[in-house]
Design a protein around this motif. Structure first.
Motif, short mmCIF file in Angstrom:
data_model
loop_
_atom_site.label_atom_id
_atom_site.label_comp_id
_atom_site.label_asym_id
_atom_site.label_seq_id
_atom_site.Cartn_x
_atom_site.Cartn_y
_atom_site.Cartn_z
N ARG A 109 0.84 -1.21 0.00
CA ARG A 109 0.00 0.00 0.00
C ARG A 109 0.87 1.25 0.00
O ARG A 109 0.61 2.21 -0.73
N LYS A 110 1.90 1.24 0.86
CA LYS A 110 2.80 2.38 0.95
C LYS A 110 3.46 2.64 -0.40
O LYS A 110 3.54 3.78 -0.86
N ALA A 111 3.94 1.56 -1.02
CA ALA A 111 4.62 1.71 -2.30
C ALA A 111 3.69 2.30 -3.36
O ALA A 111 4.14 2.97 -4.28
N ARG A 112 2.40 2.05 -3.21
CA ARG A 112 1.45 2.58 -4.19
C ARG A 112 0.87 3.92 -3.75
O ARG A 112 -0.05 4.44 -4.37
N GLY A 113 1.41 4.46 -2.64
CA GLY A 113 0.95 5.76 -2.16
C GLY A 113 -0.41 5.70 -1.47
O GLY A 113 -1.10 6.70 -1.36
N GLU A 114 -0.80 4.51 -1.01
CA GLU A 114 -2.07 4.39 -0.29
C GLU A 114 -1.83 4.39 1.21
O GLU A 114 -0.73 4.15 1.67
N ASP A 115 -2.90 4.62 1.96
CA ASP A 115 -2.81 4.59 3.42
C ASP A 115 -2.63 3.16 3.93
O ASP A 115 -3.09 2.22 3.28
N GLU A 116 -2.01 3.04 5.09
CA GLU A 116 -1.90 1.71 5.70
C GLU A 116 -3.28 1.28 6.20
O GLU A 116 -4.12 2.12 6.52
N ILE A 117 -3.48 -0.01 6.25
CA ILE A 117 -4.76 -0.53 6.74
C ILE A 117 -4.75 -0.48 8.27
O ILE A 117 -3.72 -0.71 8.89
N SER A 118 -5.91 -0.19 8.85
CA SER A 118 -5.97 -0.12 10.32
C SER A 118 -5.91 -1.55 10.87
O SER A 118 -6.27 -2.51 10.18
N ALA A 119 -5.49 -1.65 12.12
CA ALA A 119 -5.34 -2.97 12.74
C ALA A 119 -6.67 -3.71 12.74
O ALA A 119 -6.74 -4.91 12.46
N GLY A 120 -7.73 -2.99 13.02
CA GLY A 120 -9.06 -3.60 13.08
C GLY A 120 -9.51 -4.12 11.72
O GLY A 120 -9.97 -5.26 11.60
N ASP A 121 -9.37 -3.27 10.71
CA ASP A 121 -9.78 -3.69 9.36
C ASP A 121 -8.96 -4.87 8.88
O ASP A 121 -9.47 -5.77 8.21
N PHE A 122 -7.68 -4.84 9.23
CA PHE A 122 -6.81 -5.93 8.80
C PHE A 122 -7.27 -7.26 9.39
O PHE A 122 -7.37 -8.26 8.70
N LEU A 123 -7.57 -7.20 10.68
CA LEU A 123 -8.00 -8.42 11.37
C LEU A 123 -9.27 -8.99 10.73
O LEU A 123 -9.39 -10.19 10.48
N LYS A 124 -10.20 -8.08 10.44
CA LYS A 124 -11.46 -8.49 9.80
C LYS A 124 -11.19 -9.13 8.45
O LYS A 124 -11.74 -10.18 8.12
#
Ligand SMILES: Nc1ncnc2c1ncn2[C@@H]1O[C@H](COP(=O)(O)OP(=O)(O)OP(=O)(O)O)[C@@H](O)[C@H]1O
Ligand SMILES: [Mg+2]
Lengths: 257, 425
Positions: A109-124
Motif C-alpha cells: 500500500r505504501k509503495a502505491r501511495g495508499e494509506d496503511e490498513i488499520s489494525a481492526g480492518d486488517f483483522l477483519k
C-alpha cells in the motif's frame, strides 16, 4: 497485461541455459495454464519473473502493465501487482504469520501511495479470507509456514494472494500435495479472485486442477521454451498421451525435456 | 626514569587503588586478593578473545557521551528511579529511596550496614573460583558508590538504576548488593552507559523461594567501555532471571557467575547484543559461569548477537554440575547472525559434569541472513531493509522471550526496531 518476449535465462553460477526463448502474453482477465515435463523450466520462469537471485537474463524482456519487470526489485514487482504462489513455500521461524501478512500488505500500500490498513480492518479482512479457505485461526498465530503440513502451506499461499489482491498471479504447482477437498477449496479461492481483469498463470502437472480452474489457454513448456499452445483440450490430450508425441514433433529428446 | 614510568599499566593501576571509607576489612581483603592474582593478560584462558588493555589502563580512554534522541527507557513505568551520573549518585535526579518492603542505602553513606557487611565482597569472592575475576576484586576494593538493597517483601515497583555518562574521562566503579529475603520479589532495571569507562558489580543473594528479575539495557554510547560482573547465590526454590540488551559500545564484557546452592532453583540468563562496527569498533563479550550445587536445578543461557561491519562477538559459557547435583537441567545456546563477512563471532561453550542423572545441552551457531526467506518476504512486497529487520528480530526472539514481563519485553523490542532502523544498509 504480462508480456514475455524471447526470454533467455541461464544460471548465474553455472554455464547452464534454462530458458531458451520464452514468448508469452497474458491479457487482463485471462487464465493461462503451463504444463510440461519435470525440469523444463516452469519454476525458473516464475522465479525470474518475480526476481529471485541466481539467474541471469541473457536475452529478452518481460513487462507487467508497462513496468520493466527484469529491472525492478522483487518488492517493486509485488507492489506492481505480481504474485507468485511458491512451489515450495518457505518456513520463517520467529516471524508471525499475522505480522508477515500485515507488513506485506502495508508495504505494498505504501509503495502505491495508499494509506496503511488499520489494525481492526486488517483483522477483519484476514479472518474473512481465512474462513473462506478453511484456514484455522490458530495457524495464523504461528510463525510463517512453520510446522504447516504441505497442504496447509499451499493454502497459506492462496490466503496471501487473497489478502494482497495482486493483478497477476502465478501459481506454481499449488495443487501438488493437496487432498481432494483442499484442491476444491483452493480452486474456489482462485475462482473467487477471477474478476475479469486479474490474470493467472497456473503451472500444473495435472489436468484435474484445470477442471476446477478453467483456463483460457494451455501452454506446453519443454526444454526452456513454449512448444505448443492451445485450449483446455491440450491439457486433456497431455493427460491421456503424455508428452512423448509432442516432444517428438518438436525434435526434443525425452531426456532433454 | 622515575619508578612510576617503569611500571606496567597493570602495576600502575594497582598502585593507584585507594580504599574508600566503609567496608574496610572487605576492601582490604579484596585488594589482597587482587594483588595476589594480578590484572588479566591476553594469556589468561578467559581473556584470549577480549583485550583487557583498555580496562586495565590507569586512565580510561576518553569517550564522548552519545546524544540520544530517543525517549528515555522505562519512562512510562511506575518505578523507583535512582540516578548515577558518571558513577556518582545524583540525589536531585533520584526518587526518595524509601519504599515499603525494601531498604536502600548508599554504599558510600552506609558505613557498615549490618546485613550488607556480611555480603559485600562475599559472593564476588566465591565467584573467584575456579576462574579468577580480577576486575571484580578491583571493584570490591575501590568502588566509591553503589547501593545496598534489602528486599523483605514482594515489591511491585521496579527499582530502576539509571547510569548517565556526561564526562569524557569518567571512570565509574559501582558496587551494588541486593539481598532478597525468603519469599521476596523484586525487579531491578538498569540502563545507561555509566561513564567513559565503567566497572559495575552486582552481588545478589536470593533466599529461599525469592524471585529476582533483572533487565539491563547498556545504553547507546558508541565509545564507552564497560565491564560488569553479576555474582548471585540462588537458594532453594528461588528464581534468578537476568536479561541484557547491548547495542553499541567500543568494549563490553558482561560476566555472570551464578551459584545454585539450594534444591529446585532456577537460574536464567539471556542477552541480545547488536553491534555495528562502522563508525566505532564494537566488541561484545558474554562470559557466563553457572554452578549447579543442588538437586533439580534448572539453568538457561540464551545469548544472541547481531553483528555487522567488523563487529566482534564473544561468548564463553560454562555449566558446572557438582557431585550430587542430580536431576540438573542445564541449557545453553549462543548464536550469532553475521550481516556481512567482516564480522566475527567466537564461542566457547563448556560443560563439566560430576553427577550422573543430569540433562545438559549446549549449542552454538553462526549464520547469515537466510536468502530464501529474504526473497520470500520481498516477493510479498516487503522492502529488503524491512524484510532484513523482520528476520533479525525473529533471530533475537528466543532471547527476548526470556524476559518474563511483557511490558519490558515490548519496550526492548521497540529499542531493537529503533536500532535496526538506524543501522540499515
Ligand atoms: N539454482 C539452480 N541450480 C542448479 N540447477 C537449477 C537451478 N534452478 C534450476 N535449475 C535447473 O534448471 C532446470 C529447470 O528447473 P525448474 O525448476 O525450472 O523446472 P520445472 O519445470 O519447474 O520442473 P518441475 O516440474 O519438476 O517443478 C532443471 O534442470 C533444474 O535442475
Ligand atoms: Mg517447478
Amino acid at each position: 497485461m504480462l508480456e514475455i518476449k524471447n526470454l533467455h535465462v541461464k544460471l548465474e553460477e553455472e554455464d547452464k541455459q534454462i530458458l531458451k526463448g520464452v514468448n508469452l502474453t497474458l491479457e487482463d482477465g485471462k487464465v493461462h495454464a503451463i504444463m510440461g515435463p519435470n525440469g523444463s523450466g516452469k519454476s525458473t520462469l516464475s522465479y525470474v519473473l518475480s526476481g529471485r537471485d541466481g539467474y541471469e537474463v541473457t536475452e529478452g524482456e518481460a513487462h507487467l502493465n508497462g513496468l520493466d519487470l527484469l529491472e525492478a526489485e522483487p518488492e517493486e514487482r509485488a507492489a506492481a501487482g505480481l504474485f507468485l504462489a511458491f512451489q515450495y513455500p518457505v518456513e520463517i521461524p520467529g516471524v508471525g504469520n499475522m505480522t508477515f501478512l500485515r507488513t506485506a500488505l502495508n508495504s505494498q500500500r505504501k509503495a502505491r501511495g495508499e494509506d496503511e490498513i488499520s489494525a481492526g480492518d486488517f483483522l477483519k479482512l484476514v479472518r474473512a479470507k481465512a474462513k473462506s479457505l478453511k484456514i484455522d485461526a490458530e495457524m495464523l498465530k504461528r510463525p510463517v509456514n512453520v510446522g504447516f503440513s504441505g497442504g496447509e502451506k499451499k493454502r497459506n499461499e492462496i490466503l496471501q494472494m487473497a489478502i494482497l489482491e495482486p493483478k497477476m498471479c502465478i501459481l506454481d504447482e499449488t495443487d501438488s500435495g493437496l487432498d481432494v477437498d483442499a484442491m476444491r477449496l483452493v480452486s474456489e479461492g482462485v475462482n473467487a479472485l477471477r474478476d475479469g481483469t486479474r490474470s493467472f498463470l497456473v503451472i500444473t502437472h495435472y489436468q484435474r486442477l484445470l477442471d476446477h480452474i478453467k483456463p483460457d489457454y494451455v501452454h506446453i513448456m519443454a526444454d526452456g521454451r513454449i512448444i505448443e499452445t492451445g485450449g483446455p483440450e491440450l491439457a486433456l490430450e497431455v493427460e491421456k498421451n503424455g508428452y512423448a508425441a509432442l516432444l517428438d514433433k518438436h525434435g526434443i529428446a525425452q531426456e532433454m525435456a | 626514569m622515575s619508578a612510576v614510568e617503569k611500571m606496567t599499566p597493570a602495576e600502575a593501576r594497582l598502585a593507584r587503588v585507594t580504599l574508600p571509607e566503609g567496608m574496610g576489612p572487605q576492601r582490604r581483603a579484596a585488594l589482597d586478593r587482587l594483588v595476589a592474582m594480578g590484572l588479566p593478560g591476553r594469556r589468561d584462558e578467559y581473556w584470549r578473545w577480549t583485550n583487557p588493555t583498555d580496562l586495565i589502563a590507569p586512565e580510561p580512554v576518553p569517550a564522548a557521551p552519545f546524544a540520544d534522541d530517543e525517549p528515555a527507557l522505562f519512562d512510562d513505568v511506575e518505578r523507583l528511579k535512582i540516578v548515577f551520573r558518571d558513577g556518582v549518585f545524583d540525589a536531585e535526579a533520584s526518587d526518595d529511596l524509601a519504599l515499603s518492603g525494601i531498604e536502600i542505602s548508599r554504599l558510600s553513606e552506609a558505613g557498615d550496614v549490618n546485613w550488607a557487611s556480611s555480603l559485600y565482597g562475599t559472593l564476588e569472592t566465591a565467584g573467584q573460583t575456579p576462574v579468577e575475576r580480577p576486575f571484580a576484586a578491583l571493584n570490591t576494593a575501590s568502588a566509591e558508590d553503589g547501593l545496598l538493597i534489602r528486599v523483605t517483601g514482594k515489591i511491585e515497583t521496579p527499582v530502576n538504576l539509571i547510569y548517565i555518562h556526561e564526562s569524557e574521562s569518567s571512570d565509574a566503579i559501582l558496587h551494588h548488593v541486593v539481598k532478597l529475603e525468603e519469599g521476596a520479589e523484586i525487579t531491578v532495571l538498569e540502563n545507561g552507559p555509566a561513564g567513559a569507562r565503567a566497572n559495575i558489580v552486582m552481588e545478589v543473594d536470593v533466599a529461599k523461594t525469592a524471585r529476582f528479575h533483572h533487565i539491563r539495557v547498556q545504553g547507546r554510547d558508541h565509545e564507552r567501555r564497560m565491564l560488569t560482573g553479576i555474582f548471585a547465590r540462588i537458594n532453594e526454590g528461588a528464581l534468578f532471571k537476568s536479561f541484557t540488551l547491548s547495542s553499541n559500545g567500543a568494549l563490553t564484557r558482561n560476566e555472570c557467575v551464578l551459584d545454585i546452592v539450594g534444591d529446585d532453583a532456577n537460574a536464567h540468563v539471556a542477552g541480545a547484543a547488536l553491534g555495528d562496527g562502522k563508525s566505532q569498533p564494537f566488541h561484545h563479550d558474554d562470559t557466563i559461569f553457572i554452578t549447579h550445587g543442588a538437586e533439580r536445578g534448572e539453568s538457561r543461557q540464551v545469548f544472541k548477537k547481531v553483528l555487522k561491519n567488523g563487529a566482534q562477538g564473544i561468548f564463553q559459557g560454562k555449566i558446572l554440575v557438582k557431585p550430587g547435583a542430580q536431576k540438573t537441567d542445564g541449557y545453553q545456546i549462543s548464536q550469532a547472525l553475521l550481516l556481512d563477512e567482516d564480522s566475527q563471532f567466537l564461542a566457547k561453550p563448556e560443560l563439566e559434569i560430576y553427577a550422573d542423572d543430569v540433562q545438559c545441552s549446549h549449542g552454538s551457531t553462526t549464520g547469515a541472513i537466510d536468502e530464501t526467506a529474504l526473497f520470500y518476504l520481498r516477493s510479498r512486497g516487503i522492502p529488503t531493509e524491512e524484510a532484513t529487520a523482520l528476520l533479525v528480530l525473529s533471530f533475537l526472539a528466543d532471547a527476548i522471550e526470556e524476559i518474563e514481563q511483557e511490558r519490558f519485553r515490548d519496550e526492548i523490542v521497540i529499542r531493537l526496531e529503533g536500532w535496526l532502523a538506524r543501522h540499515r544498509g
